[in-house]
Design a protein around this motif. Structure first.
Motif, PDB file in Angstrom:
ATOM      1  N   ALA A 135       0.821  -1.222   0.000  1.00 12.99           N
ATOM      2  CA  ALA A 135       0.000   0.000   0.000  1.00 12.99           C
ATOM      3  C   ALA A 135       0.854   1.270   0.000  1.00 12.99           C
ATOM      4  O   ALA A 135       0.324   2.382  -0.030  1.00 12.99           O
ATOM      5  CB  ALA A 135      -0.912  -0.012   1.226  1.00 12.99           C
ATOM      6  N   ILE A 136       2.171   1.101   0.036  1.00 14.70           N
ATOM      7  CA  ILE A 136       3.070   2.264   0.072  1.00 14.70           C
ATOM      8  C   ILE A 136       3.693   2.435  -1.313  1.00 14.70           C
ATOM      9  O   ILE A 136       4.273   1.480  -1.849  1.00 14.70           O
ATOM     10  CB  ILE A 136       4.172   2.065   1.143  1.00 14.70           C
ATOM     11  CG1 ILE A 136       3.525   1.877   2.521  1.00 14.70           C
ATOM     12  CG2 ILE A 136       5.141   3.243   1.159  1.00 14.70           C
ATOM     13  CD1 ILE A 136       4.506   1.511   3.623  1.00 14.70           C
ATOM     14  N   PRO A 137       3.574   3.606  -1.924  1.00 19.64           N
ATOM     15  CA  PRO A 137       4.071   3.773  -3.295  1.00 19.64           C
ATOM     16  C   PRO A 137       5.503   3.298  -3.526  1.00 19.64           C
ATOM     17  O   PRO A 137       5.785   2.686  -4.547  1.00 19.64           O
ATOM     18  CB  PRO A 137       3.914   5.281  -3.527  1.00 19.64           C
ATOM     19  CG  PRO A 137       2.696   5.622  -2.721  1.00 19.64           C
ATOM     20  CD  PRO A 137       2.809   4.772  -1.478  1.00 19.64           C
ATOM     21  N   VAL A 138       6.423   3.540  -2.572  1.00 20.92           N
ATOM     22  CA  VAL A 138       7.805   3.090  -2.816  1.00 20.92           C
ATOM     23  C   VAL A 138       7.936   1.568  -2.694  1.00 20.92           C
ATOM     24  O   VAL A 138       8.944   0.994  -3.101  1.00 20.92           O
ATOM     25  CB  VAL A 138       8.831   3.760  -1.864  1.00 20.92           C
ATOM     26  CG1 VAL A 138       8.859   5.271  -2.050  1.00 20.92           C
ATOM     27  CG2 VAL A 138       8.566   3.408  -0.398  1.00 20.92           C
ATOM     28  N   GLY A 139       6.931   0.916  -2.122  1.00 22.20           N
ATOM     29  CA  GLY A 139       6.910  -0.544  -2.101  1.00 22.20           C
ATOM     30  C   GLY A 139       7.599  -1.190  -0.915  1.00 22.20           C
ATOM     31  O   GLY A 139       7.775  -2.407  -0.892  1.00 22.20           O
ATOM     32  N   TYR A 140       7.991  -0.413   0.064  1.00 26.74           N
ATOM     33  CA  TYR A 140       8.588  -1.009   1.281  1.00 26.74           C
ATOM     34  C   TYR A 140       8.285  -0.123   2.474  1.00 26.74           C
ATOM     35  O   TYR A 140       7.920   1.053   2.321  1.00 26.74           O
ATOM     36  CB  TYR A 140      10.106  -1.191   1.120  1.00 26.74           C
ATOM     37  CG  TYR A 140      10.855   0.057   0.688  1.00 26.74           C
ATOM     38  CD1 TYR A 140      11.310   0.990   1.619  1.00 26.74           C
ATOM     39  CD2 TYR A 140      11.105   0.307  -0.661  1.00 26.74           C
ATOM     40  CE1 TYR A 140      11.991   2.129   1.222  1.00 26.74           C
ATOM     41  CE2 TYR A 140      11.784   1.445  -1.070  1.00 26.74           C
ATOM     42  CZ  TYR A 140      12.237   2.349  -0.125  1.00 26.74           C
ATOM     43  OH  TYR A 140      12.897   3.477  -0.519  1.00 26.74           O
ATOM     44  N   LEU A 141       8.439  -0.726   3.663  1.00 23.76           N
ATOM     45  CA  LEU A 141       8.216   0.026   4.901  1.00 23.76           C
ATOM     46  C   LEU A 141       9.431   0.897   5.203  1.00 23.76           C
ATOM     47  O   LEU A 141      10.547   0.576   4.806  1.00 23.76           O
ATOM     48  CB  LEU A 141       7.989  -0.929   6.069  1.00 23.76           C
ATOM     49  CG  LEU A 141       6.687  -1.721   6.083  1.00 23.76           C
ATOM     50  CD1 LEU A 141       6.689  -2.686   7.245  1.00 23.76           C
ATOM     51  CD2 LEU A 141       5.490  -0.788   6.208  1.00 23.76           C
ATOM     52  N   GLY A 142       9.183   1.974   5.920  1.00 20.48           N
ATOM     53  CA  GLY A 142      10.286   2.813   6.372  1.00 20.48           C
ATOM     54  C   GLY A 142      10.802   2.316   7.713  1.00 20.48           C
ATOM     55  O   GLY A 142      10.234   1.415   8.335  1.00 20.48           O
TER      56      GLY A 142
ATOM     57  N   VAL B 282       7.204  11.759   6.108  1.00 23.25           N
ATOM     58  CA  VAL B 282       8.222  10.727   5.828  1.00 23.25           C
ATOM     59  C   VAL B 282       7.428   9.439   5.769  1.00 23.25           C
ATOM     60  O   VAL B 282       7.129   8.817   6.800  1.00 23.25           O
ATOM     61  CB  VAL B 282       9.304  10.701   6.940  1.00 23.25           C
ATOM     62  CG1 VAL B 282      10.350   9.630   6.658  1.00 23.25           C
ATOM     63  CG2 VAL B 282       9.974  12.076   7.069  1.00 23.25           C
ATOM     64  N   ASN B 283       7.014   9.052   4.539  1.00 22.30           N
ATOM     65  CA  ASN B 283       5.961   8.039   4.439  1.00 22.30           C
ATOM     66  C   ASN B 283       6.009   7.205   3.155  1.00 22.30           C
ATOM     67  O   ASN B 283       5.037   6.512   2.847  1.00 22.30           O
ATOM     68  CB  ASN B 283       4.597   8.741   4.549  1.00 22.30           C
ATOM     69  CG  ASN B 283       4.444   9.855   3.532  1.00 22.30           C
ATOM     70  OD1 ASN B 283       4.895   9.733   2.389  1.00 22.30           O
ATOM     71  ND2 ASN B 283       3.804  10.953   3.918  1.00 22.30           N
ATOM     72  N   GLY B 284       7.108   7.287   2.404  1.00 22.70           N
ATOM     73  CA  GLY B 284       7.226   6.483   1.188  1.00 22.70           C
ATOM     74  C   GLY B 284       6.189   6.839   0.130  1.00 22.70           C
ATOM     75  O   GLY B 284       5.904   6.053  -0.759  1.00 22.70           O
ATOM     76  N   GLY B 285       5.617   8.042   0.245  1.00 22.21           N
ATOM     77  CA  GLY B 285       4.616   8.477  -0.730  1.00 22.21           C
ATOM     78  C   GLY B 285       3.194   8.101  -0.338  1.00 22.21           C
ATOM     79  O   GLY B 285       2.252   8.307  -1.112  1.00 22.21           O
TER      80      GLY B 285
END
Ligand SMILES: NC(=O)c1ccc[n+]([C@@H]2O[C@H](COP(=O)([O-])OP(=O)(O)OC[C@H]3O[C@@H](n4cnc5c(N)ncnc54)[C@H](O)[C@@H]3O)[C@@H](O)[C@H]2O)c1
Length: 267
Positions: free
Chosen positions: A227-234, A261-264
């Motif tokens: 569900a995060i645009p960058v495809g990984y957790l921060g 700060v949320n990966g998009g």
């Protein structure tokens, strides 16, 4: 509105910068997750770091880790809702190291409860830690920053306040208030060389999120990552990187901002 005008750059009004090594920094919730990552980065930059946390054992463990890595750190067992304890701990930090230059407020608690099942006690507790605790800590340290004409405050809020999170109305309300408070403080103290910004994290892998996953309140990491645009957790380190920049002398022109700060996940 007539406002005092501070035309001098912050480094001109504060001896030492205050990008200098050895700044005095307090991190609440510094014993775990994002707060611990922030402590590590600040200490690595040469700041003297006071770890404030409800869990005194974990705070001491964190301070020991920072010292073992060559940093300067002290631990304080404090409940951010207890103003007397906060004032006492801040007094000890000042006595040992001098005035406080940097404050990061990461202490926080959450709960997943349908709105109609939120008890008055649960509502009060979430607001007390997340909002009132932030108020107490900022009010306890800001006189040092005003006197120096320099300061950096970063509050950790939440993306839940940006987009709304079901079953977290109390948490969302507390974090929304932290965002509003951050903006108002930024305006009130901009002329003092103090910046106040907030980071509303989303999708960060920390002990807090793992507790929610174990309780079935959050999906597993793989599902969340999709569900995060960058495809990984921060990670806490992602939060710390942004936080340390906001606390730097270079970030003097950034205040009152909500720095996602949320990966998009929230754009
Ligand atoms: N993890 C996430 O995905 C996420 C997302 C959005 C916002 N946040 C916020 O980020 C902040 C840090 O969360 P985290 O994930 O690192 O959590 P965490 O549970 O790993 O760390 C929070 C720390 O705060 C301390 N704490 C709790 N209540 C306290 C009190 N009354 N006084 C002093 N210390 C107290 C805890 O002991 C703990 O060490 C919190 O404010 C949280 O609401 C987290």
């Amino acid at each position: 509105m007539n406002r005092p005008v501070n035309r001098a750059a912050p480094e001109q009004v504060s001896p030492g910068g205050d990008g200098s090594a050895g700044r005095v920094a307090i991190v609440t919730g510094g014993a775990s997750g994002m707060g611990l990552s922030v402590c590590r980065r600040l200490a690595a930059c040469g700041d003297r770091v006071a770890v404030f946390d409800l869990d005194g054992t974990a705070a001491e463990r964190a301070a020991e880790e920072l010292r073992a890595a060559g940093g300067t750190a002290m631990a304080f067992e404090v409940d951010v809702t207890d103003r007397a304890l906060i004032d006492e701990a801040v007094g000890k930090v000042r006595a040992a190291w001098g005035p406080v230059r940097v404050l990061v407020t990461s202490a926080g608690v959450f709960a997943f409860e349908p709105f109609t099942e939120i008890s008055a006690e649960s509502w009060r507790r979430i607001l007390d830690v997340n909002l009132n605790g932030t108020f107490h800590c900022i009010q306890a340290v800001i006189p040092d920053m005003i006197a120096a004409g320099w300061g950096r405050i970063v509050t950790i809020s939440s993306s839940s306040a940006q987009r709304g999170s079901p079953k977290m109305v109390h948490y969302t309300a507390s974090k929304g208030a932290v965002i509003a408070m951050t903006k108002a403080l930024a305006r009130e103290y901009a002329h003092c060389g103090i910046t106040v910004n907030t980071i509303p994290p989303s999708g960060i892998d920390t002990p807090m999120s793992r507790v929610s996953q174990a309780a079935g309140q959050l999906p597993d990491n793989e599902t969340m990552a999709r569900a995060i645009p960058v495809g990984y957790l921060g990670s806490g380190a992602d939060i710390a990187a942004a936080c340390v920049f906001l606390c730097s002398a270079e970030a003097r022109f950034i205040t009152g901002q909500v720095i996602g700060v949320n990966g998009g996940a929230v754009i």
